[in-house]
Design a protein around this motif. Structure first.
Motif, PDB file in Angstrom:
ATOM      1  N   GLN A 165      49.190 -48.435-116.782  1.00 56.88           N
ATOM      2  CA  GLN A 165      48.048 -47.883-116.045  1.00 56.88           C
ATOM      3  C   GLN A 165      47.068 -47.160-116.957  1.00 56.88           C
ATOM      4  N   LYS A 166      47.367 -47.126-118.247  1.00 57.95           N
ATOM      5  CA  LYS A 166      46.496 -46.421-119.184  1.00 57.95           C
ATOM      6  C   LYS A 166      45.322 -47.301-119.601  1.00 57.95           C
ATOM      7  N   TYR A 170      50.568 -54.003 -96.657  1.00 58.53           N
ATOM      8  CA  TYR A 170      50.388 -54.015 -98.122  1.00 58.53           C
ATOM      9  C   TYR A 170      48.939 -54.274 -98.526  1.00 58.53           C
ATOM     10  N   LEU A 171      48.141 -54.801 -97.613  1.00 62.51           N
ATOM     11  CA  LEU A 171      46.775 -55.190 -97.980  1.00 62.51           C
ATOM     12  C   LEU A 171      45.934 -53.994 -98.424  1.00 62.51           C
ATOM     13  N   ARG A 172      46.056 -52.898 -97.680  1.00 69.51           N
ATOM     14  CA  ARG A 172      45.228 -51.734 -98.001  1.00 69.51           C
ATOM     15  C   ARG A 172      45.571 -51.199 -99.388  1.00 69.51           C
ATOM     16  N   ASP A 173      46.875 -51.059 -99.655  1.00 66.31           N
ATOM     17  CA  ASP A 173      47.301 -50.570-100.980  1.00 66.31           C
ATOM     18  C   ASP A 173      46.848 -51.514-102.083  1.00 66.31           C
ATOM     19  N   ALA A 174      47.030 -52.806-101.847  1.00 66.35           N
ATOM     20  CA  ALA A 174      46.657 -53.798-102.867  1.00 66.35           C
ATOM     21  C   ALA A 174      45.164 -53.720-103.151  1.00 66.35           C
ATOM     22  N   HIS A 175      44.368 -53.545-102.105  1.00 66.79           N
ATOM     23  CA  HIS A 175      42.914 -53.480-102.285  1.00 66.79           C
ATOM     24  C   HIS A 175      42.528 -52.270-103.143  1.00 66.79           C
ATOM     25  N   ARG A 208      41.149 -52.458-107.080  1.00 66.90           N
ATOM     26  CA  ARG A 208      39.847 -51.873-107.427  1.00 66.90           C
ATOM     27  C   ARG A 208      39.999 -50.940-108.630  1.00 66.90           C
ATOM     28  N   ASP A 209      41.082 -50.127-108.631  1.00 63.75           N
ATOM     29  CA  ASP A 209      41.327 -49.214-109.755  1.00 63.75           C
ATOM     30  C   ASP A 209      41.548 -49.986-111.056  1.00 63.75           C
ATOM     31  N   TYR A 210      42.326 -51.063-110.978  1.00 61.96           N
ATOM     32  CA  TYR A 210      42.595 -51.863-112.177  1.00 61.96           C
ATOM     33  C   TYR A 210      41.317 -52.527-112.690  1.00 61.96           C
ATOM     34  N   CYS A 211      40.489 -53.006-111.773  1.00 61.93           N
ATOM     35  CA  CYS A 211      39.224 -53.638-112.187  1.00 61.93           C
ATOM     36  C   CYS A 211      38.349 -52.640-112.934  1.00 61.93           C
ATOM     37  N   ALA A 212      38.337 -51.394-112.457  1.00 61.31           N
ATOM     38  CA  ALA A 212      37.526 -50.361-113.117  1.00 61.31           C
ATOM     39  C   ALA A 212      38.029 -50.111-114.537  1.00 61.31           C
ATOM     40  N   ILE A 213      39.363 -50.106-114.716  1.00 63.61           N
ATOM     41  CA  ILE A 213      39.948 -49.888-116.047  1.00 63.61           C
ATOM     42  C   ILE A 213      39.602 -51.048-116.985  1.00 63.61           C
ATOM     43  N   CYS A 214      39.687 -52.276-116.451  1.00 63.01           N
ATOM     44  CA  CYS A 214      39.575 -53.466-117.304  1.00 63.01           C
ATOM     45  C   CYS A 214      38.139 -53.933-117.528  1.00 63.01           C
TER      46      CYS A 214
END
Length: 751
Positions: free
Chosen positions: A466-467, A580-585, A589-595
């Motif tokens: 997650q870093k 699970y959809l809400r958590d996955a969304h 989004r958080d991962y996209c911001a990191i990457c």
């Protein structure tokens, strides 16, 4: 001596100023008893009046205009004289008075004083007196003085060049009397103290004339450190080349003060200095002071002071630590545990190093982070992580996990990542998986005989992923998927076109026709009507025939993997796939911001350009995760939760190769290759055979689920509990993967 109060208001300020200064110098000429403390004399009040006059004079003039009193102070080298008096501490307590005078002068006068040679030179000398001896009565005044100098440098960073001294000259020129002679104070009207300094204009990098300094003065840092009985600093005693940075050295000494407030103030001063943008100062900071050693040696000693075994839960849950607030009282703490004081001290100092590197000028930050890497990570932490004692492995991995979570500086994170994973970026081979021994050992620990060690190491990797550092995912996974050599290339034939249009890649097997999935009931799949509302429509930019498997096929493949008789969630409310959809969304989004800044491609590398002949190896990390996933029916519940958690984290990354390899059931796997989906298919095959042997399988499964959810009290022992819990984790994991696949497809299809 109190004539100042009776002076007529019309008397010019300069006359008043000179009166107060002469009153001070006459004290030394006339007084034979120099044992009486300074507080018994009028010196403090005269110094205070001089300050009042200087401030008043500045307020009455245009900004930047130097008045006659300030001219007098500069021309007659009053600060030099005060330094000499303070150094001799004559009368006793004079050093304290001088420090206060300097501090207030620099703090209250708005015009820049430090560029004047007759200010910055005595200031530099006074700096050397600070931190010489710990726990002195003047410590508080010393730190106030040093901090005001730091604040002034922060305002005008170029001034720092006046504080980088030529070390060779300062070493050569030591020596000279310590006593204050009457002649010095009587010397003509100038009342200046000539300490043998030449007054030619000073060059910025301290290339000034030689200075006479009393022999015990802190000129050479190594000597002063010996006097302080500091724990061994191997590199600090080496004679450093070229320059000395006494402001840093004095602050470093005061960080060791037994008074916590003084130590924190000294740390704040260092924080200001490392952030100065001047390259010469940054270079001097890391090459000519022992700042790197101080940071790393204190990290090492605090780490070594920790108990051999600390409960990993305590390491994980001890409250967030801020380096400036390291005030912990064992008596007031209801949740105290052995070693808590030591743990907070270590984490708080690590936080300080992290913040210091985060604030530091770039070259200084890199040098500091490399020192932490070499002297602390490799020198101290690595042997602990590589040991064979299970208790030792668990404690050291828990500490590594904690600092992985805690680190915020990108530069220190980079060094931490290189420490844990190494710098390799070429594809892994099975023969070379131990090239970076620590990486190899930590990945092996994900499949350790001790479940506690496995879970802790998996948690460390989960947080590492997650870093915001591109090398982490590339080193662990992506470098092995670069060539897509897990796929078998089958060109699309004209007769397969209709199959593609129906949403299947040519040559892929429809799972609904697979013998494993003959018992799929219509209730388990989503109808075409439901998909019309949730699936994004085809657009000219995203036609259905782009080779991507239609998302509802993928989602249904995951949802239908676990056979009906092995499902239990539909008997319990609120446990459907949609939860699970809400958590996955949110997570996606958080991962996209990191990457975002890693500039990953939007689509997979064209197969025509891939080296499909190269032997495929999923890499050590995925190998261990897939091996553990394959044993999900025979592993403890907590281990399974952690393995699936890491795999779902990996599948969230928005890289096309990760998506294809972990989330596309229809990818044509090359011979001998496995994917996440194929691993789960094997598990399900094994499960279907084993179900037949267990009596009342479905009721038992439902009871276990309700107990896990706290809906049923713990009662009699259920046989095959590990298998039943494994089935529940498997079902939930498949739902989670389905949700992630849907969310990723939806994001990619939204223009």
């Amino acid at each position: 001596m109190h004539r100042g109060a009776q002076l007529a208001p019309s008397l010019p300020l300069q006359e008043d100023f000179v009166y107060h200064w002469k009153a001070i110098t006459h004290y030394y000429i006339e007084t034979s008893d120099d044992k009486a403390p300074v507080t018994d004399t009028n010196i403090p009040s005269h110094l205070e009046q001089m300050l009042v006059i200087l401030v008043q004079e500045e307020n009455e003039r245009e900004f930047g205009e130097t008045g006659p009193c300030m001219e007098y102070l500069l021309h007659h080298k009053i600060l030099e004289t005060l330094y000499t008096l303070g150094k001799a501490d004559c009368p006793p307590g004079m050093k304290q008075q001088v420090l206060v005078f300097y501090t207030k002068l620099l703090g209250k006068i708005r015009q820049p004083l430090l560029p004047h040679i007759n200010v910055h030179r005595p200031v530099q000398k006074l700096i050397r007196l600070c931190g010489e001896v710990l726990a002195t009565p003047t410590e508080n005044e010393e730190i106030q003085f040093l901090c005001i100098v730091c604040a002034k440098l922060k305002q005008d960073p170029y001034l720092v060049n006046f504080f980088l001294e030529n070390k060779f000259k300062s070493l050569v020129s030591q020596g000279g009397p310590n006593a204050i002679s009457e002649d010095v104070l009587k010397s003509q009207d100038s009342l200046s103290t000539d300490t043998g300094q030449s007054c030619q204009p000073e060059e910025p990098l301290g290339a000034s004339g030689t200075e006479d300094q009393p022999s015990h003065q802190m000129g050479d840092l190594s000597t002063s450190l010996e006097n302080l009985s500091v724990t061994a600093l191997p590199e600090a005693t080496v004679v450093r080349p070229n320059q000395d940075y006494n402001l840093v050295n004095s602050l470093l000494n005061l960080t060791r003060s037994p008074d916590g407030r003084i130590a924190v103030k000294a740390c704040e001063g260092l924080m200001l200095l490392v952030s100065l943008p001047e390259p010469a100062a940054a270079k001097c900071l890391t090459q000519s002071t022992c700042l790197c050693e101080l940071l790393t040696d204190r990290l090492a000693s605090l780490y070594k002071a920790l108990p051999q075994s600390v409960d990993p839960l305590d390491i994980e849950t001890v409250e967030a630590v801020n380096w400036g607030l390291d005030s912990y009282s064992h008596k007031e703490d209801a949740s105290a545990f052995p070693g808590k004081r030591a743990l907070i001290s270590f984490l708080s100092w690590f936080d300080y190093c992290d913040q210091l590197i985060k604030e530091a000028q770039k070259t200084a930050a890199v040098a500091l982070a490399k020192a932490v890497h070499e002297r602390f990570f490799i020198g101290v932490m690595e042997p602990q992580l590589m040991q064979t004692s299970e208790m030792g492995i668990l404690t050291s991995t828990a500490l590594l996990h904690r600092i992985v979570r805690q680190v915020t500086s990108d530069i220190l994170l980079q060094e931490m990542v290189f420490f844990i994973l190494g710098e390799q970026r070429e594809p892994e081979t099975l023969a070379e998986i131990s090239r970076h021994p620590l990486r190899h050992r930590l990945i092996e620990h994900c499949d350790h005989i001790s479940d506690e060690i496995s879970i802790m190491t998996l948690r460390m990797f989960e947080h590492l992923l997650q870093k915001p550092n591109e090398h982490i995912l590339y080193n662990l996974v992506l470098r092995n998927l670069e060539e897509r050599n897990y796929t078998e290339y089958k060109p699309v034939c004209p007769e397969d076109k209709d199959v593609v249009e129906n949403g299947l890649i040519a040559g892929a097997v429809d799972l609904e026709e697979d013998p494993l999935f003959t018992d799929i009931s219509p209730d388990n799949t989503l109808s075409n009507q439901e998909w019309l509302s949730s699936s994004p429509p085809a657009t000219p930019d995203h036609p259905k025939t782009d080779g991507k498997t239609e998302v509802h096929k993928i989602v249904n493949s995951f949802l239908c993997l676990v056979p009906d008789e092995a499902k239990s969630s539909y008997h319990v409310e609120g446990t459907g796939y949609d939860t699970y959809l809400r958590d996955a969304h949110r997570q996606f989004r958080d991962y996209c911001a990191i990457c975002l800044r890693w500039e990953w491609p939007g689509s997979p590398k064209a197969l025509e350009r891939c080296n499909l002949e190269a032997a495929f190896f999923e890499g050590h990390f995925l190998k261990v995760l897939f091996d553990r996933m394959g044993r999900i029916l025979d592993q403890p519940y907590d281990v399974n939760l952690q393995v699936t958690s890491v795999l779902s984290r990996l599948s969230l990354f928005p890289h096309p190769h990760i998506h294809e390899y972990l989330l596309d059931p229809y990818v044509n796997l090359a011979s001998g290759c496995r994917s996440l989906f194929s691993v789960i298919v094997r598990v399900v095959g094994d499960l279907m055979v084993r179900i037949q042997r267990i009596q009342d399988f479905t009721p038992k499964l439902l009871l276990v689920r309700k107990r896990l959810l706290g809906l049923e009290p713990e009662g009699h022992v259920i046989d095959h509990i590990t298998l039943l819990e494994g089935v529940i984790v498997l079902e939930e994991f498949c739902k989670e993967l389905a949700a992630i696949a849907f969310v990723k497809y939806h994001a990619a299809s939204t223009p």
